[in-house]
Every structure is written in C-alpha cells, then in structure tokens.
Enzyme design. Structure first.
Site, PDB file in Angstrom:
ATOM      1  N   HIS A  84      43.436   9.375 -45.266  1.00  0.00           N
ATOM      2  CA  HIS A  84      42.069   9.897 -45.259  1.00  0.00           C
ATOM      3  C   HIS A  84      41.519   9.946 -46.678  1.00  0.00           C
ATOM      4  O   HIS A  84      42.204  10.378 -47.600  1.00  0.00           O
ATOM      5  CB  HIS A  84      42.065  11.316 -44.661  1.00  0.00           C
ATOM      6  CG  HIS A  84      40.704  11.920 -44.618  1.00  0.00           C
ATOM      7  ND1 HIS A  84      39.801  11.639 -43.622  1.00  0.00           N
ATOM      8  CD2 HIS A  84      40.070  12.766 -45.470  1.00  0.00           C
ATOM      9  CE1 HIS A  84      38.674  12.289 -43.852  1.00  0.00           C
ATOM     10  NE2 HIS A  84      38.816  12.984 -44.968  1.00  0.00           N
ATOM     11  N   ASP A 163      34.543  21.744 -35.635  1.00  0.00           N
ATOM     12  CA  ASP A 163      34.203  21.166 -36.940  1.00  0.00           C
ATOM     13  C   ASP A 163      32.847  20.478 -36.881  1.00  0.00           C
ATOM     14  O   ASP A 163      32.058  20.579 -37.818  1.00  0.00           O
ATOM     15  CB  ASP A 163      35.288  20.186 -37.401  1.00  0.00           C
ATOM     16  CG  ASP A 163      34.894  19.536 -38.718  1.00  0.00           C
ATOM     17  OD1 ASP A 163      34.748  20.273 -39.712  1.00  0.00           O
ATOM     18  OD2 ASP A 163      34.684  18.315 -38.751  1.00  0.00           O
ATOM     19  N   ARG A 170      26.815  23.830 -41.857  1.00  0.00           N
ATOM     20  CA  ARG A 170      27.063  23.928 -43.310  1.00  0.00           C
ATOM     21  C   ARG A 170      26.102  23.029 -44.074  1.00  0.00           C
ATOM     22  O   ARG A 170      25.619  23.379 -45.155  1.00  0.00           O
ATOM     23  CB  ARG A 170      28.513  23.527 -43.620  1.00  0.00           C
ATOM     24  CG  ARG A 170      29.530  24.593 -43.237  1.00  0.00           C
ATOM     25  CD  ARG A 170      30.943  24.032 -43.232  1.00  0.00           C
ATOM     26  NE  ARG A 170      31.329  23.485 -44.505  1.00  0.00           N
ATOM     27  CZ  ARG A 170      32.227  22.497 -44.662  1.00  0.00           C
ATOM     28  NH1 ARG A 170      32.832  21.978 -43.627  1.00  0.00           N
ATOM     29  NH2 ARG A 170      32.524  22.067 -45.864  1.00  0.00           N
ATOM     30  N   SER A 185      38.134  21.748 -42.609  1.00  0.00           N
ATOM     31  CA  SER A 185      37.380  20.734 -41.870  1.00  0.00           C
ATOM     32  C   SER A 185      38.169  19.422 -41.828  1.00  0.00           C
ATOM     33  O   SER A 185      38.375  18.825 -40.759  1.00  0.00           O
ATOM     34  CB  SER A 185      36.024  20.532 -42.558  1.00  0.00           C
ATOM     35  OG  SER A 185      35.406  19.347 -42.158  1.00  0.00           O
ATOM     36  N   LYS A 189      40.827  17.902 -38.393  1.00  0.00           N
ATOM     37  CA  LYS A 189      40.644  16.583 -37.763  1.00  0.00           C
ATOM     38  C   LYS A 189      41.908  15.743 -37.890  1.00  0.00           C
ATOM     39  O   LYS A 189      42.316  15.059 -36.948  1.00  0.00           O
ATOM     40  CB  LYS A 189      39.469  15.838 -38.419  1.00  0.00           C
ATOM     41  CG  LYS A 189      38.119  16.423 -38.015  1.00  0.00           C
ATOM     42  CD  LYS A 189      36.970  15.678 -38.651  1.00  0.00           C
ATOM     43  CE  LYS A 189      36.841  15.998 -40.117  1.00  0.00           C
ATOM     44  NZ  LYS A 189      35.524  16.255 -40.628  1.00  0.00           N
TER      45      LYS A 189
HETATM   46  N1  URA Z   1      34.644  15.798 -45.224  1.00  0.00           N
HETATM   47  C1  URA Z   1      34.852  16.520 -44.107  1.00  0.00           C
HETATM   48  O1  URA Z   1      35.299  15.995 -43.090  1.00  0.00           O
HETATM   49  N2  URA Z   1      34.553  17.830 -44.138  1.00  0.00           N
HETATM   50  C2  URA Z   1      34.078  18.451 -45.219  1.00  0.00           C
HETATM   51  O2  URA Z   1      33.845  19.639 -45.180  1.00  0.00           O
HETATM   52  C3  URA Z   1      33.854  17.692 -46.380  1.00  0.00           C
HETATM   53  C4  URA Z   1      34.160  16.357 -46.352  1.00  0.00           C
END
Ligand code: URA
Length: 437
Positions: A84, A163, A170, A185, A189
């Site tokens: 990621h 999320d 947010r 967050s 995932k």
């Molecule tokens: N990427 C994400 O998936 N979440 C965040 O809060 C910031 C970057």
C-alpha cells in the site's frame, strides 16, 4: 452496551481515553445511520486536537475493519503479501512491484483505490488498458491468483463502510491530517483485505500527507504496530515524494511507464523503489531468506523479463488487451499537447510534487470530486528530474489531454512547480527509512 454520544464527545474533548466498547459503539451506530454526522464531526475535531493513544488507534482500526465484510483469502495457496502506498504523484509502483513479486512466487490478491485530488489511483490507471476489468467476482478473483499468481481489483463497496463514511466526513471537516485517523483508516482496509503480510510505502515530502520525515516515521511506526498487534507482519518504507516518482503523471502515461520499467527502461527512481519494495514482499512471502536476497530475485525478474511476462498474463486474465505491452498506440491517445520550456539555464532544484499533481488534475487526468469523469490519456511527461542540468529553452515537461483549455491550464499550474538554480543540486534520497524489518 449502550452509551451516549454526547458523553463520548465530552470525554474526548476533555482529553480522556475512549474504551474499546465506546469506540465500537459509535462506529457501529454511525454505520447504521443512528448517530448523525454533526455529532461524529464534533468527535473527529476533539480527536484532532486531543489525539488518540496507541490503544485507541488499534481499537478504532479494529472497529472499522469489522464494520463490513472482510475478505477470506485462505483458498489461495501461499503467503499473500499486500502493498500500500499512502498516496503520491506519479506513483505507479504497484504496477511494477506486483508483477515482480508475483513472478518470484508471491501470490498477490490486491484491492486498490481510485484517485482523488492531486493523487492518482491504481484502479483508474488500469482502466486505461482497453477491456481491463477492475471488478471480479470473489471466486474469479481467488482463482486468478491461484492460476496466474496475481489479481488487482477495485475495493468492494462492502469492505470497511465505516472508513468510507468517516473519510468523506473528515474530508469536509478539516480532520484528515491526524496520525491516528490516517493510520486506522489505512490499516482497517488492509486488515479487512485479508493478506498475511503488508508492505507500506509511506510517502514523505511536499506531495504527500506527511511533509517531513519525523511525521512520516510517526505514522509508519503506528501502522507497523497496528499490523503486528493484528498478527500481520508489516514493514513500512519511508520514501521521497518531494518530486513526482518517475517521469509520467496521468493514467495511461503511468501504465506505459510501468511497462517500460518492466522492460528495463524505466526511470532510475521507479526502478530502484520497485526492486526494493518487491524484495521486501518476496522476503515476507517466504520466497527469500533476507530482504537483500529478495531484492536480488526482484532484479533478476526484471532483467530476465519474467516480471513483464507476469504483467502480460495478468492483463490478459483480467480481460485487457495484452498487446498494449508492445503497442502503446492501443492506449487512449491525447489529441493535444503543449511543452513547458525552461526560461533560464541551470540545475533543476525543485519539481514540487503537489503542484505537478494539481497540474495533472487540471489537464483532465484527476478528479476534484468522486463523481468527476477523467481523461485517461491526459497528464504530464517530465523531461527533467531534480539534479538535472537544463539549458534555456529546453523542454521541462510536456502536457497532454483532449481539451486544449485544460492542457493549457495544467501547463500554467505547473510553472510554479519548477525551480532552477546556478549551483549543482544533489538528487533527493529515495528511500529514507525502513521500519519493521
Ligand atoms: N489514505 C487513506 O486511506 N486514509 C487516510 O486517512 C489517508 C490516506
């Protein structure tokens, strides 16, 4: 257990620490639509100012991870390793790293996102390959990883709904840039996506969430801890995002650069970073005894062309036209292009990544809102990188797309990105730190 949202907001506002039960209660209530946005907004702002402890961050991650479906990859043989990136400009490493690691025997079952704002997303990039399907049924997805070795799809709508809702909130309440909220967050995932190990590329610099090394280390530490607490081997590389990665920014342009890299003719930075990240994945996937040995295997996969073959098989398996590997005219083509030329001679000292990302968005390559359509052919090709010598009148970058007005706007936006000085300039350090090995 039943709680009162007002009490939870008050507790955090006063600097208190929320319990696992309280966190799970408000996350579940928010997903069910029982707690309104205005109360969650207030809580997010209290969290923004008071912060989250490590325990709270872990509990929040866990509550979000289980707020929807989780992926069971147990029918895929081998140690599945996910990768990621926290998001950057010109970051097409997934499209190089995944074929390299997969060519070395690491199964890749990956879910990726779309681009928003000045950062791109792997799913959009892949959709520039004619016929490529980014939605596969779960069984098809698993079968493809077992037979071809890799599959990359868009994130399903039923994973981490908490999320999705929270991130959107947010985004409009100035509460994105908080360590605990970002870490939970991202990791919720990654954990819900089911891989056994995770390699994180934490971008650092002007074109990233974390603009300085200290902040990038704090975020990386937090995410690595969450991964280990959840029983997943997790490694974070902190890498440069002061200038765009590679030379191409834009969807089809980046896929072409990724293919070029797999042919051994990619820019130095993207080639090096891809080998490094793939090497760590190969190590975590149990296919090498050390990350160094993993790096050597990744290098061999690149030089022998097995990584490129893997890319071809992967494109073909997902319905894409694999001839794009040898014929780039099969990608969406831009009708217009314009060149930005240097107004003086010297050394390129800055190519501000954020500004280039915004410029690319203006050419039509990126979205301002989730609903925007993008021009897959649009974007920027840099002709120079930081540290390069440039002569007056020489091309710094080419801008392309299908709308001449947008192409021009992109070029004008990018003017502010470049800095040229008389003194020689050293290239920024690409890999700044590795955490969790
Ligand atoms: N990427 C994400 O998936 N979440 C965040 O809060 C910031 C970057």
């Amino acid at each position: 257990m039943n709680f009162n949202m007002n009490d939870i907001i008050y507790k955090k506002r006063e600097g208190g620490e929320l319990t696992a039960e309280e966190i799970k209660w408000w996350i579940d209530g928010y997903v069910r639509g029982e707690i309104p946005d205005y109360q969650v907004s207030a809580l997010l702002m209290a969290i923004f100012f008071r912060g989250l402890s490590r325990e709270e961050t872990y509990m929040l991650t866990s509550a979000m991870r289980y707020s929807g479906d989780t992926v069971d990859l147990s029918s895929i043989r081998g140690i599945k390793v996910d990768k990621h990136s926290t998001g950057g400009v010109g970051d097409k490493t997934t499209l190089v790293v995944a074929p390299l690691a997969s060519a070395c025997g690491v199964p890749i079952a990956k879910m990726s996102g779309r681009g928003l704002g000045f950062t791109g997303g792997t799913v959009d990039k892949m959709e520039s390959i004619p016929g490529f399907r980014t939605v596969l049924e779960p069984e098809e997805f698993m079968n493809q990883v077992n037979t071809v070795g890799m599959a990359v799809i868009g994130q399903s709508g039923h994973i981490t709904p908490a999320d999705k809702k929270l991130y959107a909130l947010r985004d409009v309440t100035a509460t994105v840039d908080n360590f605990g909220l970002i870490a939970s967050s991202i990791m919720s995932k990654k954990l819900a996506a089911g891989s056994d190990a995770i390699v994180l590329d934490v971008k650092c610099g002007d074109g990233a969430f974390m603009e300085n090394l200290e902040d990038a280390v704090t975020l990386a530490d937090l995410m690595v801890d969450i991964g280990y607490d959840a029983g997943r081997r997790t490694v974070a590389c902190i890498t440069d995002m002061s200038q765009p990665l590679g030379k191409a920014v834009g969807n089809a342009l980046e896929v072409i650069e990724a293919i070029d890299t797999l042919k051994g003719r990619g820019p130095e930075d993207i080639t090096e970073l891809s080998k490094k990240l793939a090497g760590i994945m190969i190590f975590l996937g149990g296919r090498a005894d050390t990350p160094e040995q993993g790096y050597e295997l990744a290098r061999e996969a690149l030089e022998s062309g097995t990584g490129l073959t893997q890319m071809r098989l992967f494109i073909e398996a997902q319905g894409g036209d694999e001839n794009v590997i040898y014929d780039y005219s099969l990608f969406p083509q831009a009708e217009y292009s314009e060149e930005l030329k240097a107004d003086r001679s010297g050394f390129v000292s800055e190519i501000r990544a954020r500004q280039i990302g915004l410029a690319s968005q203006k050419t039509g390559a990126g979205r301002e809102t989730k609903e925007d359509e993008i021009d897959l052919s649009a974007g920027i090709i840099l002709n120079k990188k930081v540290g390069d010598r440039v002569e007056e009148g020489e091309v710094l970058a080419t801008f392309c797309g299908n709308d001449p007005k947008k192409v021009r706007e992109g070029l004008e936006e990018a003017r502010k990105a470049f800095e040229i000085t008389d003194e020689e300039v050293s290239r920024p350090e690409l890999i700044k730190e590795i955490i969790g090995l």
